[in-house]
Design an enzyme around this catalytic site. Structure first.
Site, PDB file in Angstrom:
ATOM      1  N   GLU A  42       0.839  -1.211   0.000  1.00 57.13           N
ATOM      2  CA  GLU A  42       0.000   0.000   0.000  1.00 57.13           C
ATOM      3  C   GLU A  42       0.870   1.256   0.000  1.00 57.13           C
ATOM      4  OE1 GLU A  42      -2.762   1.286  -0.358  1.00 57.13           O
ATOM      5  OE2 GLU A  42      -4.426  -0.017   0.216  1.00 57.13           O
TER       6      GLU A  42
ATOM      7  N   ARG B 119      -5.736   2.144  13.089  1.00 54.78           N
ATOM      8  CA  ARG B 119      -4.465   2.383  12.410  1.00 54.78           C
ATOM      9  C   ARG B 119      -4.699   3.343  11.253  1.00 54.78           C
ATOM     10  NH1 ARG B 119      -4.181   0.015   7.407  1.00 54.78           N
ATOM     11  NH2 ARG B 119      -5.309  -1.935   6.996  1.00 54.78           N
TER      12      ARG B 119
ATOM     13  N   ASN C 291      -4.482   4.398   7.298  1.00 49.75           N
ATOM     14  CA  ASN C 291      -4.608   3.652   6.043  1.00 49.75           C
ATOM     15  C   ASN C 291      -4.178   4.563   4.902  1.00 49.75           C
ATOM     16  OD1 ASN C 291      -5.255   1.065   4.899  1.00 49.75           O
ATOM     17  ND2 ASN C 291      -7.032   2.017   3.925  1.00 49.75           N
TER      18      ASN C 291
ATOM     19  N   ASN D  59      -9.964   5.052   1.642  1.00 51.31           N
ATOM     20  CA  ASN D  59      -9.037   4.808   0.534  1.00 51.31           C
ATOM     21  C   ASN D  59      -9.208   5.907  -0.512  1.00 51.31           C
ATOM     22  OD1 ASN D  59      -7.352   2.404   0.799  1.00 51.31           O
ATOM     23  ND2 ASN D  59      -9.268   1.257   0.934  1.00 51.31           N
TER      24      ASN D  59
ATOM     25  N   ASP E   3     -10.610   1.131  -4.421  1.00 49.24           N
ATOM     26  CA  ASP E   3      -9.490   1.179  -3.476  1.00 49.24           C
ATOM     27  C   ASP E   3      -8.700   2.470  -3.715  1.00 49.24           C
ATOM     28  OD1 ASP E   3      -7.429   0.503  -1.641  1.00 49.24           O
ATOM     29  OD2 ASP E   3      -7.662  -1.602  -2.066  1.00 49.24           O
TER      30      ASP E   3
END
Length: 295
Positions: A21, A104, A106, A151, A202
């Site tokens: 990522e 967390r 992203n 995202n 995404d």
């Protein structure tokens, strides 16, 4: 029907990451950078030579931004850190959801103003547990709440429009911004609704023409959308789960795409031999550099 093009690119690094990522290109060092979030690893490819290196991290890093030739900013599950490029030394910079250890960071991306947008989510992808933040210097401002899997954060070339996705509901959102600050001027609205269609919206990036390149996770493709939301192209990938694209190269005319094998069974991984690798899409693109973060 949109046209679908077969994969014309190549594998850039023949090593799989569980959750590849957050790719970005650093023009000062000529390196393509990305993360294996779950592997707590920063990956680095020197584009000109093909040299590949991995840097262990003490946290779940997900986004990196260039500050200058010596320093980088990393977003993680433990907050924001400044990393010294040569030594790898990490120094705490700003807090991010310190009261939510179950979350967390992203996806995220730099706005043209020099501010960072960064999304957070539950480590178990709980519905509505995350948010999207704006980081300008050490000022952290919550922009949007109740996001499940943030995202696709990206911006129009002039910084007047922002986009972000909630992959859990398969929506791409659009919001008007102050181009000088990257702060919203109104509420976001649904720009693209992919619910009920193949794959999941995404990571995204926007080119110089304002078109959006989006990774279709589990759909095995990169989709291209016009600034009006029209679906104008699909490019097949040699893996089911591409995660995020980034422009790279001296002319920003190449597109790198990360992928993952997170959540795959052993049999699925055996079938998807390239899952978790990073690719070049193999078509010319008109990209642009990511802005540097302003401390």
């Amino acid at each position: 029907m949109i046209s679908t093009e077969s994969f014309k690119g190549e594998v850039l690094v023949d090593e799989s990451q569980e959750l590849g990522e957050g790719p970005t290109f650093d023009p000062l060092s000529g390196t393509l950078l990305w993360f294996d979030i779950l592997g707590k690893t920063l990956c680095e490819l020197t584009v000109e030579t093909g040299a590949f290196a991995k840097h262990a991290l003490p946290f779940l890093g997900s986004v990196i931004a260039v500050i200058d030739k010596d320093r980088q900013l990393i977003a993680s599950d433990q907050g924001l850190f400044v990393r010294e490029r040569a030594s790898g030394v990490l120094k705490p910079y700003a807090s991010l959801e310190a009261d939510k250890p179950q979350n967390r960071s992203n996806d995220g991306r730099m706005h043209p103003s020099g501010a960072l947008w960064i999304g957070t989510m539950s480590k178990t992808a709980d519905t509505g547990a995350g948010a999207i933040y704006h980081v300008a210097g050490t000022q952290v401002t919550k922009l949007f709440e109740a996001v499940s899997i943030p995202n696709g954060i990206c911006f129009s070339p002039d910084g007047a429009v922002g986009y972000f996705n909630d992959s859990k509901v398969n929506h791409m959102m659009r919001v008007d911004l102050n181009p000088e600050t990257g702060l919203p001027r109104g509420a976001p609205s649904v720009f693209i609704d992919q619910s009920g269609r193949k794959g999941v919206i995404d990571g995204s990036v926007v080119d110089v023409d304002g078109t959006i390149w989006n990774s279709n996770w589990d759909g095995g493709a990169v989709d291209r959308y016009g600034p009006d939301g029209r679906h104008i192209g699909r490019y097949e990938m040699p893996t089911r789960r591409p995660t995020c694209p980034a422009f790279f190269g001296s002319g920003f005319d190449r597109l790198a795409v990360t992928s993952c094998w997170e959540g795959m069974s052993d049999s699925e991984r055996a079938e998807d031999v390239h899952a978790g690798k990073i690719f070049e899409l193999g078509i010319p693109v008109k990209g642009k550099p990511e802005p540097f973060f302003k401390l």
